[in-house]
Design a protein around this motif. Sequence first.
Motif, PDB file in Angstrom:
ATOM      1  N   LEU A 197       0.832  -1.208   0.000  1.00 40.44           N
ATOM      2  CA  LEU A 197       0.000   0.000   0.000  1.00 40.44           C
ATOM      3  C   LEU A 197       0.867   1.258   0.000  1.00 40.44           C
ATOM      4  N   ARG A 198       1.930   1.208   0.800  1.00 41.86           N
ATOM      5  CA  ARG A 198       2.838   2.366   0.816  1.00 41.86           C
ATOM      6  C   ARG A 198       3.477   2.554  -0.566  1.00 41.86           C
ATOM      7  N   GLY A 199       3.890   1.417  -1.144  1.00 42.99           N
ATOM      8  CA  GLY A 199       4.504   1.482  -2.473  1.00 42.99           C
ATOM      9  C   GLY A 199       3.530   2.041  -3.495  1.00 42.99           C
ATOM     10  N   ALA A 200       2.259   1.629  -3.393  1.00 42.98           N
ATOM     11  CA  ALA A 200       1.245   2.128  -4.332  1.00 42.98           C
ATOM     12  C   ALA A 200       1.094   3.633  -4.188  1.00 42.98           C
ATOM     13  N   PHE A 201       1.106   4.108  -2.970  1.00 43.30           N
ATOM     14  CA  PHE A 201       0.967   5.553  -2.747  1.00 43.30           C
ATOM     15  C   PHE A 201       2.120   6.313  -3.401  1.00 43.30           C
ATOM     16  N   TYR A 202       3.340   5.869  -3.077  1.00 45.72           N
ATOM     17  CA  TYR A 202       4.486   6.593  -3.639  1.00 45.72           C
ATOM     18  C   TYR A 202       4.561   6.426  -5.161  1.00 45.72           C
ATOM     19  N   GLY A 203       4.092   5.253  -5.660  1.00 45.61           N
ATOM     20  CA  GLY A 203       4.012   5.064  -7.120  1.00 45.61           C
ATOM     21  C   GLY A 203       3.035   6.046  -7.732  1.00 45.61           C
ATOM     22  N   GLY A 234       8.222  -6.280   1.770  1.00 46.39           N
ATOM     23  CA  GLY A 234       7.561  -6.825   2.962  1.00 46.39           C
ATOM     24  C   GLY A 234       7.786  -8.318   3.107  1.00 46.39           C
ATOM     25  N   LEU A 235       7.742  -9.028   1.973  1.00 45.90           N
ATOM     26  CA  LEU A 235       7.939 -10.491   2.032  1.00 45.90           C
ATOM     27  C   LEU A 235       9.393 -10.845   2.331  1.00 45.90           C
ATOM     28  N   ALA A 236      10.288  -9.986   1.854  1.00 41.13           N
ATOM     29  CA  ALA A 236      11.705 -10.325   1.998  1.00 41.13           C
ATOM     30  C   ALA A 236      12.250 -10.008   3.380  1.00 41.13           C
ATOM     31  N   VAL A 252       2.301   2.911 -10.521  1.00 39.98           N
ATOM     32  CA  VAL A 252       1.481   2.476  -9.371  1.00 39.98           C
ATOM     33  C   VAL A 252       1.662   0.970  -9.107  1.00 39.98           C
ATOM     34  N   PRO A 253       1.422   0.107 -10.096  1.00 37.60           N
ATOM     35  CA  PRO A 253       1.638  -1.325  -9.821  1.00 37.60           C
ATOM     36  C   PRO A 253       3.099  -1.649  -9.501  1.00 37.60           C
ATOM     37  N   LEU A 254       3.985  -0.844 -10.069  1.00 38.03           N
ATOM     38  CA  LEU A 254       5.399  -1.073  -9.784  1.00 38.03           C
ATOM     39  C   LEU A 254       5.696  -0.808  -8.294  1.00 38.03           C
ATOM     40  N   GLY A 255       5.174   0.295  -7.816  1.00 41.91           N
ATOM     41  CA  GLY A 255       5.357   0.629  -6.388  1.00 41.91           C
ATOM     42  C   GLY A 255       4.719  -0.429  -5.512  1.00 41.91           C
ATOM     43  N   LEU A 256       3.521  -0.855  -5.918  1.00 38.55           N
ATOM     44  CA  LEU A 256       2.796  -1.889  -5.166  1.00 38.55           C
ATOM     45  C   LEU A 256       3.620  -3.178  -5.083  1.00 38.55           C
ATOM     46  N   ALA A 257       4.127  -3.576  -6.239  1.00 37.13           N
ATOM     47  CA  ALA A 257       4.906  -4.827  -6.286  1.00 37.13           C
ATOM     48  C   ALA A 257       6.197  -4.697  -5.493  1.00 37.13           C
ATOM     49  N   ARG A 278      -0.165   5.014   7.120  1.00 39.34           N
ATOM     50  CA  ARG A 278      -0.828   6.320   7.114  1.00 39.34           C
ATOM     51  C   ARG A 278      -1.073   6.801   5.686  1.00 39.34           C
ATOM     52  N   GLU A 279      -0.192   6.396   4.782  1.00 39.37           N
ATOM     53  CA  GLU A 279      -0.283   6.884   3.402  1.00 39.37           C
ATOM     54  C   GLU A 279      -1.571   6.448   2.731  1.00 39.37           C
ATOM     55  N   VAL A 280      -2.179   5.355   3.264  1.00 36.77           N
ATOM     56  CA  VAL A 280      -3.347   4.829   2.569  1.00 36.77           C
ATOM     57  C   VAL A 280      -4.505   5.832   2.594  1.00 36.77           C
ATOM     58  N   TRP A 281      -4.567   6.667   3.641  1.00 42.78           N
ATOM     59  CA  TRP A 281      -5.656   7.641   3.738  1.00 42.78           C
ATOM     60  C   TRP A 281      -5.465   8.769   2.719  1.00 42.78           C
ATOM     61  N   TRP A 282      -4.233   8.954   2.266  1.00 50.23           N
ATOM     62  CA  TRP A 282      -3.950  10.025   1.301  1.00 50.23           C
ATOM     63  C   TRP A 282      -3.899   9.489  -0.137  1.00 50.23           C
TER      64      TRP A 282
END
Lengths: 337, 489
Positions: free
Chosen positions: B33-39, B76-78, B65-70, B142-146
Amino acid sequence: MTQEARVQEFVSAFNALRAEVEKVIVGQREIVTHVLIGMFAGGHVLLEGVPGLGKTLLIKTLAEGLEFSFSRIQFTPDLMPADIIGTNIIVEDAAGRKHFQFQQGPIFAHILLADEINRATPKTQSALLEGMQEGCVTVGGASRPLPSPFFVLATQNPIEMEGTYPLPEAQLDRFIFKLRVRYPALEELNAIIDRTTHARPVSVNRVMTGPTVLAHRELVREVPIASHVRDLASAVVMATHPEWEHAPDATRRFVRYGASPRGAQALVLGAKVRALADGRYNVSVEDLKALAAPALRHRIILNFEGEAEAVDVDALVGDIVEGVERQIAQDKEPFLR
Amino acid sequence: MPDGSGPHPEALEGLVRRITAQVRWRRAEHYALRGAFYGAVAGVVALVLKVAFGAWALVAAGALVPLGLAAGAVWGLAKRVSPTEAARLADRAFGLQDRVATALEWSNRPDRTPLVAALVADATARVGAVEPRQIVPRVLPREVWWLPVPALAALVLALGPPVPLLTGRFPDLSPLSESEEPTDRSGGELVQQDRRSLPKDALRKPAFDERDFVQRAGTGGAATAGDLSAIFKDTSLATQRPDFNSFLKKGDERLRLLEQVDRLPDLQSDFTASQYKMVFRKSKALTGGLRPDQISPKKLRELLEEMERLGRKGGGSWGSDVAEGMEALEYGQQDRALEAMEKALNKLRAMEEAQRSGKGLRGGRESERGARGERNRGRGASGADEQDFGEGEGLLPGKGKSPSAKGDASQRLRANAYDVGVEGEARRGRKEGYDTNMTGQGGKMPSRLLYMGVIGQYRKAMEDALAREQVPRDYHEQIKDYFQALDER
């Protein structure tokens, strides 16, 4: 015998002894439990409470439930150290020759009830120090071992302070727990009246011997404790020191001296006994939290401000434990809290 | 892994692996989610530059966007999850009372006790009975709200015309032209008001100035003289809304605050504490949360007098501070008086701290006795008993640190007729009476309690007792006359 059987035997013995004491003592289950925990942890226990709550009776009943020798000393201002430890007296043998012979004092018993310990002078109170810590006393240059197990149960009265000598910190530190005996609830009071005004007195059975207690003490020391639980115990004890960098605000504000390393030992040993009595093979955080107040309340010395504001040490210990736990949780990432 | 001779906690390790996987997935969600926001933010930047990149900007925005998400999910997994932390998490979540963490830790230790095998077996049995479920909480960043903000911005930018890029022209910093003459604004009334200097009170301390000017939230207007509510304006209670029900039922904190200043002595606690502590407590009660101008000068004077008495009796060094405070009170400078009282309190506290016993130091009784002995020697006291024992000691068993309800024992007088006497003279006035003084050695002994310090409390107790009908009605007049006679002195 398997380990499971050893633990089961401990649990049975613990519960049986508690049941015998509870035949006489109404309510006060927590106090009885903590006294037994103190005994199996190999420490000495100080009971504090107003007169008439059954402190002395509890200890006498406990002694009746054990196949132990028992001595009681009523502490008074004129009691002398020799009255406790014993002294050399001149005796005459069959041949008419005179020589000194050591006359043992009441300290030479498995269970010693030091009743109203704060009524004796510090000099006399200190006569117990060596015995409590080392398990032996020195008289006339000779060291004499005390019977094992040796268990001191002392009582003191928090009011009527006229004519009393507060226990020195060095001696307080030698008590593994300080227990506050509370006033009984209404139902308990009714039960006390029924039980104590009955025609037939209650008889207490002997359920444990000295060697059994010693074996159980060895078992207690085998109980494993996880490093994070041990770390919590250390952090709690350190957090009672105002000069510690992570000490909570309450400690910095109200505490003059924190608990000694004996406090941490008492906390962990007590937690081990509590875990075993619960049928568990390991110490948990709950064990530590349950025993934090009895193990630390007499080891924390309040400063001027703490005393002037009548700070409750038990509440302070609770705050410290809570604060340390909160700090530990905050240091973790949210997924692992 | 456990060695060959130790217990084998495979089931426990299996549980820890499951928990670890749960933690990883939750982390993956979080960081994705954070990655999606910054993407999305990066996508907005790309769309802003649509003029430069053309159609590639749309492609880039869609891909970021999908790049940031991925990228977030992979991160997170690593990330490593500590097995010990996972075990503790399982213990807490399933109520296993630290069994799993302890068993896993001790099964690998060379100094394990025989009980560890039993612990592993017990923990394994309990873990087997546990219902598997998700125990790791979902933590939204927190980024998800923005997130809607860059998403909407991207939509607008994608659908709208390209944003023109800046030309890169520097601002014109040349001198003003003739037509743009600067106007003189110094003659304005507002500026004139600002220039006027504020009158300064030389005796006021900066700290109190600040407290005067900066009103706390919710305090309302300025306090007027005689306004009882003023005492709450600078306290933490000021922001609380009044709850009249609780106020009536069990007494509001405000009532307690009012009572604190002139409450009756609490025999249980006050007399078991030392007099120094009582003074300390009284000073706290007097000054707690109040401004200097809100404190009663009478109470302040009483406290200073009590401190002066303690200084005389105990040989304290705060006499000059107390005298300064009294002098300040005479001139109506309460803030200066308070400052002097603070100084005196600090000295009093330091003396009390010094007298108290410490771990590994000389005992309280010993130090107290020593200090007292030195004082006696200083006064030229003689006699074997006076050298051995302090005031009253040796005659009362257990006298020492004992916080007696009766206070410190008085000095014992010998059976000598000249030790103590009473002289007096008749007093004329509305109520006739006698003024008496003690003579001899007894007259030199200090009072235990300052008369003027307690008379107010007793008068209040008397009024309460009369109001509650605790005293027979026939005696009311007599009691009132007695207190009135005291006033006339």
